[in-house]
Design a protein around this motif. Structure first.
Motif, PDB file in Angstrom:
ATOM      1  N   ARG A   1       3.422  -2.819 -11.109  1.00 48.15           N
ATOM      2  CA  ARG A   1       2.175  -2.244 -11.565  1.00 48.15           C
ATOM      3  C   ARG A   1       1.582  -1.397 -10.434  1.00 48.15           C
ATOM      4  O   ARG A   1       1.319  -1.910  -9.349  1.00 48.15           O
ATOM      5  CB  ARG A   1       1.175  -3.328 -11.993  1.00 48.15           C
ATOM      6  CG  ARG A   1       1.602  -4.077 -13.252  1.00 48.15           C
ATOM      7  CD  ARG A   1       1.515  -3.188 -14.472  1.00 48.15           C
ATOM      8  NE  ARG A   1       1.912  -3.872 -15.697  1.00 48.15           N
ATOM      9  CZ  ARG A   1       3.117  -3.796 -16.245  1.00 48.15           C
ATOM     10  NH1 ARG A   1       4.064  -3.065 -15.646  1.00 48.15           N
ATOM     11  NH2 ARG A   1       3.389  -4.438 -17.373  1.00 48.15           N
ATOM     12  N   GLU A   2       1.406  -0.110 -10.694  1.00 48.45           N
ATOM     13  CA  GLU A   2       0.795   0.788  -9.722  1.00 48.45           C
ATOM     14  C   GLU A   2      -0.703   0.849 -10.008  1.00 48.45           C
ATOM     15  O   GLU A   2      -1.118   1.180 -11.123  1.00 48.45           O
ATOM     16  CB  GLU A   2       1.440   2.165  -9.805  1.00 48.45           C
ATOM     17  CG  GLU A   2       2.911   2.123  -9.408  1.00 48.45           C
ATOM     18  CD  GLU A   2       3.647   3.409  -9.689  1.00 48.45           C
ATOM     19  OE1 GLU A   2       4.758   3.574  -9.143  1.00 48.45           O
ATOM     20  OE2 GLU A   2       3.122   4.247 -10.465  1.00 48.45           O
TER      21      GLU A   2
ATOM     22  N   ASP B   1       0.841  -1.191   0.000  1.00 53.30           N
ATOM     23  CA  ASP B   1       0.000   0.000   0.000  1.00 53.30           C
ATOM     24  C   ASP B   1       0.878   1.245   0.000  1.00 53.30           C
ATOM     25  O   ASP B   1       1.800   1.370   0.810  1.00 53.30           O
ATOM     26  CB  ASP B   1      -0.916   0.027   1.222  1.00 53.30           C
ATOM     27  CG  ASP B   1      -2.016  -1.013   1.148  1.00 53.30           C
ATOM     28  OD1 ASP B   1      -2.300  -1.494   0.036  1.00 53.30           O
ATOM     29  OD2 ASP B   1      -2.589  -1.346   2.203  1.00 53.30           O
ATOM     30  N   VAL B   2       0.581   2.167  -0.898  1.00 51.94           N
ATOM     31  CA  VAL B   2       1.288   3.439  -0.966  1.00 51.94           C
ATOM     32  C   VAL B   2       0.475   4.535  -0.294  1.00 51.94           C
ATOM     33  O   VAL B   2       1.010   5.383   0.416  1.00 51.94           O
ATOM     34  CB  VAL B   2       1.593   3.816  -2.430  1.00 51.94           C
ATOM     35  CG1 VAL B   2       2.289   5.170  -2.515  1.00 51.94           C
ATOM     36  CG2 VAL B   2       2.442   2.738  -3.091  1.00 51.94           C
ATOM     37  N   TYR B   3      -0.840   4.512  -0.527  1.00 49.70           N
ATOM     38  CA  TYR B   3      -1.733   5.523   0.047  1.00 49.70           C
ATOM     39  C   TYR B   3      -3.128   4.930   0.148  1.00 49.70           C
ATOM     40  O   TYR B   3      -3.579   4.232  -0.766  1.00 49.70           O
ATOM     41  CB  TYR B   3      -1.774   6.774  -0.841  1.00 49.70           C
ATOM     42  CG  TYR B   3      -2.850   7.758  -0.453  1.00 49.70           C
ATOM     43  CD1 TYR B   3      -2.676   8.627   0.620  1.00 49.70           C
ATOM     44  CD2 TYR B   3      -4.059   7.804  -1.152  1.00 49.70           C
ATOM     45  CE1 TYR B   3      -3.672   9.524   0.988  1.00 49.70           C
ATOM     46  CE2 TYR B   3      -5.066   8.703  -0.786  1.00 49.70           C
ATOM     47  CZ  TYR B   3      -4.863   9.558   0.286  1.00 49.70           C
ATOM     48  OH  TYR B   3      -5.846  10.426   0.651  1.00 49.70           O
ATOM     49  N   VAL B   4      -3.820   5.241   1.237  1.00 53.91           N
ATOM     50  CA  VAL B   4      -5.209   4.829   1.403  1.00 53.91           C
ATOM     51  C   VAL B   4      -6.011   6.049   1.848  1.00 53.91           C
ATOM     52  O   VAL B   4      -5.728   6.631   2.902  1.00 53.91           O
ATOM     53  CB  VAL B   4      -5.363   3.693   2.432  1.00 53.91           C
ATOM     54  CG1 VAL B   4      -6.838   3.320   2.597  1.00 53.91           C
ATOM     55  CG2 VAL B   4      -4.551   2.476   2.013  1.00 53.91           C
ATOM     56  N   GLY B   5      -6.990   6.453   1.030  1.00 60.91           N
ATOM     57  CA  GLY B   5      -7.821   7.601   1.347  1.00 60.91           C
ATOM     58  C   GLY B   5      -9.264   7.209   1.569  1.00 60.91           C
ATOM     59  O   GLY B   5      -9.569   6.048   1.874  1.00 60.91           O
ATOM     60  N   LYS B   6     -10.179   8.183   1.392  1.00 63.51           N
ATOM     61  CA  LYS B   6     -11.591   7.940   1.653  1.00 63.51           C
ATOM     62  C   LYS B   6     -12.322   7.293   0.489  1.00 63.51           C
ATOM     63  O   LYS B   6     -13.304   6.569   0.689  1.00 63.51           O
ATOM     64  CB  LYS B   6     -12.276   9.262   2.016  1.00 63.51           C
ATOM     65  CG  LYS B   6     -11.797   9.866   3.328  1.00 63.51           C
ATOM     66  CD  LYS B   6     -12.538  11.160   3.629  1.00 63.51           C
ATOM     67  CE  LYS B   6     -12.090  11.757   4.947  1.00 63.51           C
ATOM     68  NZ  LYS B   6     -12.808  13.033   5.243  1.00 63.51           N
ATOM     69  N   ILE B   7     -11.886   7.589  -0.749  1.00 61.57           N
ATOM     70  CA  ILE B   7     -12.588   7.026  -1.906  1.00 61.57           C
ATOM     71  C   ILE B   7     -11.665   6.245  -2.823  1.00 61.57           C
ATOM     72  O   ILE B   7     -12.126   5.599  -3.758  1.00 61.57           O
ATOM     73  CB  ILE B   7     -13.303   8.118  -2.725  1.00 61.57           C
ATOM     74  CG1 ILE B   7     -12.279   9.083  -3.347  1.00 61.57           C
ATOM     75  CG2 ILE B   7     -14.312   8.860  -1.872  1.00 61.57           C
ATOM     76  CD1 ILE B   7     -12.889  10.019  -4.370  1.00 61.57           C
ATOM     77  N   LEU B   8     -10.346   6.298  -2.552  1.00 61.14           N
ATOM     78  CA  LEU B   8      -9.419   5.549  -3.396  1.00 61.14           C
ATOM     79  C   LEU B   8      -8.177   5.183  -2.614  1.00 61.14           C
ATOM     80  O   LEU B   8      -7.896   5.739  -1.549  1.00 61.14           O
ATOM     81  CB  LEU B   8      -9.048   6.328  -4.662  1.00 61.14           C
ATOM     82  CG  LEU B   8      -8.370   7.699  -4.515  1.00 61.14           C
ATOM     83  CD1 LEU B   8      -6.869   7.576  -4.279  1.00 61.14           C
ATOM     84  CD2 LEU B   8      -8.623   8.540  -5.753  1.00 61.14           C
ATOM     85  N   ALA B   9      -7.445   4.224  -3.146  1.00 60.23           N
ATOM     86  CA  ALA B   9      -6.170   3.810  -2.572  1.00 60.23           C
ATOM     87  C   ALA B   9      -5.191   3.549  -3.710  1.00 60.23           C
ATOM     88  O   ALA B   9      -5.598   3.247  -4.838  1.00 60.23           O
ATOM     89  CB  ALA B   9      -6.341   2.549  -1.720  1.00 60.23           C
ATOM     90  N   LEU B  10      -3.922   3.685  -3.419  1.00 61.68           N
ATOM     91  CA  LEU B  10      -2.869   3.387  -4.387  1.00 61.68           C
ATOM     92  C   LEU B  10      -1.992   2.284  -3.824  1.00 61.68           C
ATOM     93  O   LEU B  10      -1.503   2.391  -2.688  1.00 61.68           O
ATOM     94  CB  LEU B  10      -2.025   4.636  -4.672  1.00 61.68           C
ATOM     95  CG  LEU B  10      -0.761   4.423  -5.515  1.00 61.68           C
ATOM     96  CD1 LEU B  10      -1.113   3.940  -6.918  1.00 61.68           C
ATOM     97  CD2 LEU B  10       0.066   5.699  -5.575  1.00 61.68           C
TER      98      LEU B  10
END
Length: 221
Positions: free
Chosen positions: A51-52, A27-36
């Motif tokens: 693959r990102e 996990d690179v980033y986890v937000g309220k409506i999406l994650a990377l």
């Protein structure tokens, strides 16, 4: 042939039989409506590739056509592109366990104050499958009735402009580049195909193969 399935630096073609298995995931980033997340994926030839992937909740949009053959559009400011766009009433699949049809019905009422007597599916859209699992289902709503809009609950919603366009005018706006929102473009073209007799809409409960689930699972378990 070498152990990495290559010969003279060339990768042997697998012709659709390779399994792109995930080797590692971070996990690179986890937000309220999406994650990377960043995955290492097994590739043809024995190697791996990064693959990102942007995970998204998924969304629904509604082509609402009234008895006068007018379509309901909203003019909404979109911060990432820095301007207001003409779009369909739409919303995220952000309520755990809610059926997409129910989401569409709720969003139609909340955004433009309408209910519909008949519902069907026009199209399912994988917005940009090269880097995101975002998918949107576009519904067709007919037999419209006014139900009144509730108070705005989001900053952008307070600025919404609602307008009805003759369908042929909305279609002209697509080809003129005045409507560029992907679900709106796809939905309006799909209605054009239905009206011409080239296609039939699907059941409102039709299977949605690519509906995203991973981001929802992060938020709701």
């Amino acid at each position: 042939m070498s152990a990495d399935n290559t010969h003279d630096g060339e990768i042997e073609r697998t012709d659709g039989t390779h399994r792109f298995a995930t080797v590692t995931s971070q996990d690179v980033y986890v937000g309220k409506i999406l994650a990377l997340r960043a995955d290492e994926v097994a590739m043809p030839g024995g190697g791996q590739a990064r693959r990102e992937v942007v995970e998204h909740l998924g969304a629904v949009s509604v082509v609402a056509l009234d008895a006068d053959d007018q379509v309901v559009l909203i003019h909404q400011y979109r911060y990432p592109v820095g301007r207001r766009l003409w779009e369909l009433p739409a919303g995220l699949l952000d309520i755990a366990g809610e059926d997409p049809l129910r989401t569409a019905q709720r969003e139609l009422a909340e955004e433009v104050g309408l209910a519909a007597g008949t519902w069907s599916v026009l199209a399912d859209i994988a917005s940009s499958p090269g880097f995101t699992d975002q998918s949107e289902r576009v519904f067709l709503a007919r037999e419209l009735t006014e139900v009144g809009r509730p108070a705005a609950t989001g900053d952008e919603e307070a600025d919404l402009v609602i307008r009805r366009f003759p369908f042929d005018e909305a279609l002209r706006m697509v080809f003129a580049g005045e409507i560029v929102n992907a679900p709106a473009v796809a939905g309006l073209l799909a209605v054009h195909a239905v009206r011409s007799g080239a296609a039939e809409p699907r059941s409102a409960s039709a299977q949605w193969i690519d509906r995203p689930h991973r981001m929802s699972s992060r938020l709701h378990g």
